[in-house]
Design a protein around this motif. Structure first.
Motif, PDB file in Angstrom:
ATOM      1  N   PHE A  35      16.047   7.461  19.880  1.00 18.62           N
ATOM      2  CA  PHE A  35      16.723   6.197  19.342  1.00 18.62           C
ATOM      3  C   PHE A  35      16.068   5.773  18.435  1.00 18.62           C
ATOM      4  N   PHE A  36      14.643   5.795  18.208  1.00 17.58           N
ATOM      5  CA  PHE A  36      14.050   5.457  17.179  1.00 17.58           C
ATOM      6  C   PHE A  36      14.276   6.203  15.916  1.00 17.58           C
ATOM      7  N   LEU A  37      14.377   7.569  16.409  1.00 16.45           N
ATOM      8  CA  LEU A  37      14.581   8.651  15.318  1.00 16.45           C
ATOM      9  C   LEU A  37      16.091   8.620  14.846  1.00 16.45           C
ATOM     10  N   ILE A  38      16.892   8.166  15.627  1.00 17.03           N
ATOM     11  CA  ILE A  38      18.362   8.235  15.246  1.00 17.03           C
ATOM     12  C   ILE A  38      18.438   7.040  14.379  1.00 17.03           C
ATOM     13  N   ALA A  39      17.851   5.924  14.812  1.00 17.91           N
ATOM     14  CA  ALA A  39      17.950   4.726  14.013  1.00 17.91           C
ATOM     15  C   ALA A  39      17.247   4.887  12.532  1.00 17.91           C
ATOM     16  N   TYR A  40      16.313   5.542  12.525  1.00 16.53           N
ATOM     17  CA  TYR A  40      15.609   5.800  11.197  1.00 16.53           C
ATOM     18  C   TYR A  40      16.611   6.727  10.337  1.00 16.53           C
ATOM     19  N   GLY A  41      17.164   7.782  11.090  1.00 17.54           N
ATOM     20  CA  GLY A  41      18.185   8.447  10.448  1.00 17.54           C
ATOM     21  C   GLY A  41      19.406   7.800   9.943  1.00 17.54           C
ATOM     22  N   TYR A  42      20.101   6.859  10.730  1.00 15.41           N
ATOM     23  CA  TYR A  42      21.049   6.166  10.280  1.00 15.41           C
ATOM     24  C   TYR A  42      20.796   5.084   9.173  1.00 15.41           C
ATOM     25  N   LEU A  43      19.334   4.596   9.014  1.00 18.48           N
ATOM     26  CA  LEU A  43      18.954   3.987   8.035  1.00 18.48           C
ATOM     27  C   LEU A  43      19.106   4.647   6.518  1.00 18.48           C
ATOM     28  N   LEU A  44      18.470   5.789   6.667  1.00 17.19           N
ATOM     29  CA  LEU A  44      18.493   6.409   5.548  1.00 17.19           C
ATOM     30  C   LEU A  44      20.071   6.816   4.980  1.00 17.19           C
ATOM     31  N   LEU A  60       5.650   5.893  14.375  1.00 17.72           N
ATOM     32  CA  LEU A  60       4.897   5.506  15.326  1.00 17.72           C
ATOM     33  C   LEU A  60       5.572   4.784  16.659  1.00 17.72           C
ATOM     34  N   SER A  61       6.750   4.299  16.244  1.00 16.33           N
ATOM     35  CA  SER A  61       7.305   3.739  17.504  1.00 16.33           C
ATOM     36  C   SER A  61       7.824   4.705  18.347  1.00 16.33           C
ATOM     37  N   ALA A  62       8.296   5.994  17.976  1.00 12.12           N
ATOM     38  CA  ALA A  62       8.840   7.146  18.614  1.00 12.12           C
ATOM     39  C   ALA A  62       7.887   7.927  19.303  1.00 12.12           C
ATOM     40  N   CYS A  63       6.563   8.011  18.596  1.00 10.78           N
ATOM     41  CA  CYS A  63       5.779   8.788  19.391  1.00 10.78           C
ATOM     42  C   CYS A  63       4.897   7.934  20.404  1.00 10.78           C
ATOM     43  N   SER A  64       4.874   6.626  19.939  1.00 12.00           N
ATOM     44  CA  SER A  64       4.039   5.622  20.984  1.00 12.00           C
ATOM     45  C   SER A  64       5.109   5.721  22.386  1.00 12.00           C
ATOM     46  N   THR A  65       6.482   5.569  22.300  1.00  6.74           N
ATOM     47  CA  THR A  65       7.260   5.556  23.332  1.00  6.74           C
ATOM     48  C   THR A  65       7.118   6.885  24.226  1.00  6.74           C
ATOM     49  N   ILE A  66       6.985   8.041  23.507  1.00  2.00           N
ATOM     50  CA  ILE A  66       6.545   9.380  24.429  1.00  2.00           C
ATOM     51  C   ILE A  66       5.253   9.069  24.878  1.00  2.00           C
ATOM     52  N   LEU A  67       4.470   8.667  24.624  1.00  3.08           N
ATOM     53  CA  LEU A  67       3.021   8.400  25.072  1.00  3.08           C
ATOM     54  C   LEU A  67       3.068   7.710  26.353  1.00  3.08           C
ATOM     55  N   ARG A  97       0.758  -1.174   0.117  1.00  2.00           N
ATOM     56  CA  ARG A  97       0.113  -0.024  -0.009  1.00  2.00           C
ATOM     57  C   ARG A  97       0.774   1.250  -0.071  1.00  2.00           C
ATOM     58  N   MET A  98       1.920   1.108   0.554  1.00  2.00           N
ATOM     59  CA  MET A  98       2.625   2.588   0.914  1.00  2.00           C
ATOM     60  C   MET A  98       4.201   2.525   0.388  1.00  2.00           C
ATOM     61  N   ARG A  99       4.796   1.481  -0.067  1.00  2.00           N
ATOM     62  CA  ARG A  99       6.047   1.404  -0.372  1.00  2.00           C
ATOM     63  C   ARG A  99       6.910   1.233   0.597  1.00  2.00           C
ATOM     64  N   GLN A 100       8.203   0.737   0.529  1.00  2.00           N
ATOM     65  CA  GLN A 100       9.206   0.326   1.410  1.00  2.00           C
ATOM     66  C   GLN A 100       9.281   1.462   2.270  1.00  2.00           C
ATOM     67  N   GLN A 101       9.992   2.862   1.689  1.00  2.00           N
ATOM     68  CA  GLN A 101      10.330   3.955   2.432  1.00  2.00           C
ATOM     69  C   GLN A 101       9.262   4.526   3.384  1.00  2.00           C
ATOM     70  N   ALA A 102       7.967   4.595   2.879  1.00  2.00           N
ATOM     71  CA  ALA A 102       6.972   5.029   3.607  1.00  2.00           C
ATOM     72  C   ALA A 102       6.659   4.101   4.752  1.00  2.00           C
ATOM     73  N   THR A 103       6.600   2.953   4.589  1.00  2.00           N
ATOM     74  CA  THR A 103       6.378   1.950   5.648  1.00  2.00           C
ATOM     75  C   THR A 103       7.346   2.057   6.724  1.00  2.00           C
ATOM     76  N   LEU A 104       8.894   2.115   6.340  1.00  2.00           N
ATOM     77  CA  LEU A 104       9.872   2.366   7.447  1.00  2.00           C
ATOM     78  C   LEU A 104       9.538   3.522   8.207  1.00  2.00           C
ATOM     79  N   PHE A 105       9.228   4.613   7.363  1.00  2.00           N
ATOM     80  CA  PHE A 105       9.119   6.040   8.000  1.00  2.00           C
ATOM     81  C   PHE A 105       7.869   5.982   9.004  1.00  2.00           C
ATOM     82  N   LEU A 106       6.793   5.337   8.730  1.00  2.00           N
ATOM     83  CA  LEU A 106       5.490   5.449   9.516  1.00  2.00           C
ATOM     84  C   LEU A 106       5.998   4.545  10.847  1.00  2.00           C
ATOM     85  N   SER A 107       6.795   3.385  10.566  1.00  2.00           N
ATOM     86  CA  SER A 107       6.921   2.431  11.783  1.00  2.00           C
ATOM     87  C   SER A 107       7.922   3.194  12.569  1.00  2.00           C
ATOM     88  N   PHE A 108       9.000   3.668  12.224  1.00  2.00           N
ATOM     89  CA  PHE A 108       9.908   4.395  13.186  1.00  2.00           C
ATOM     90  C   PHE A 108       8.968   5.629  14.001  1.00  2.00           C
TER      91      PHE A 108
END
Length: 165
Positions: free
Chosen positions: A139-148, A50-57, A37-48
């Motif tokens: 760390f979720f955001l840093i991991a996503y940046g590193y992946l990019l 959501l993980s970061a935002c949920s952790t803040i919650l 539905r969203m392609r690889q990059q959008a799926t990775l972005f969304l998952s990282f």
């Protein structure tokens, strides 16, 4: 967490752990439909994200039920990236290099879990729960940046190998 902060019983904690293992399976199962539905990059972005935002919650989770619900979301969203990343690298490197990379990813994950558990335990013991959640989210955001950063040269190398249409 459940026992210390929310005074949950051992039975509740073990049930939550068991269901969280199922949530990992659910997150892994959702990879294919999400990529379709969203392609690889959008799926990775969304998952990282959501993980970061949920952790803040977790900071505002005042009840055991709220904590558990957020925990399940985090468990699902953090299960999405590993299969995508493994597949991405499998496309870019030789099998022997992939085996080495996969071994290093598993090793890094285990070492990261051990270090995170130790530091997290220290922060929790010192009553720094909010800082723990902020650092974890970061760390979720840093991991996503590193992946990019890693993904960009790999994509360039792949485009150089493919014939021009």
């Amino acid at each position: 967490m459940l026992e210390q902060r929310y005074h949950a019983s051992s039975a509740t904690t073990s049930l939550v752990y068991a269901v969280s293992l199922f949530m990992v399976s659910l997150g892994s199962y959702l990879v294919r439909p999400m990529i379709e539905r969203m392609r690889q990059q959008a799926t990775l972005f969304l998952s990282f994200v959501l993980s970061a935002c949920s952790t803040i919650l977790f900071i505002v989770a005042m009840t055991c039920a709220a904590f558990v619900a957020i925990y399940f979301v985090v468990t699902i969203t953090t299960a999405v990236p590993p299969p995508i990343i493994d597949a991405m690298f499998l496309d870019f490197v030789h099998t022997s290099e992939f085996s080495q990379m996969f071994g290093m990813r598993v090793f890094g994950t285990r070492v990261g879990n051990a270090v995170g558990s130790s530091l997290g335990g220290s922060l929790l013991h010192g009553n720094h729960y909010n800082w723990l959640m902020v650092v974890s989210s970061g760390f979720f955001l840093i991991a996503y940046g590193y992946l990019l950063l890693v993904r960009r040269p790999l994509m360039r190398r792949l485009s150089e190998r493919s014939p021009v249409k």
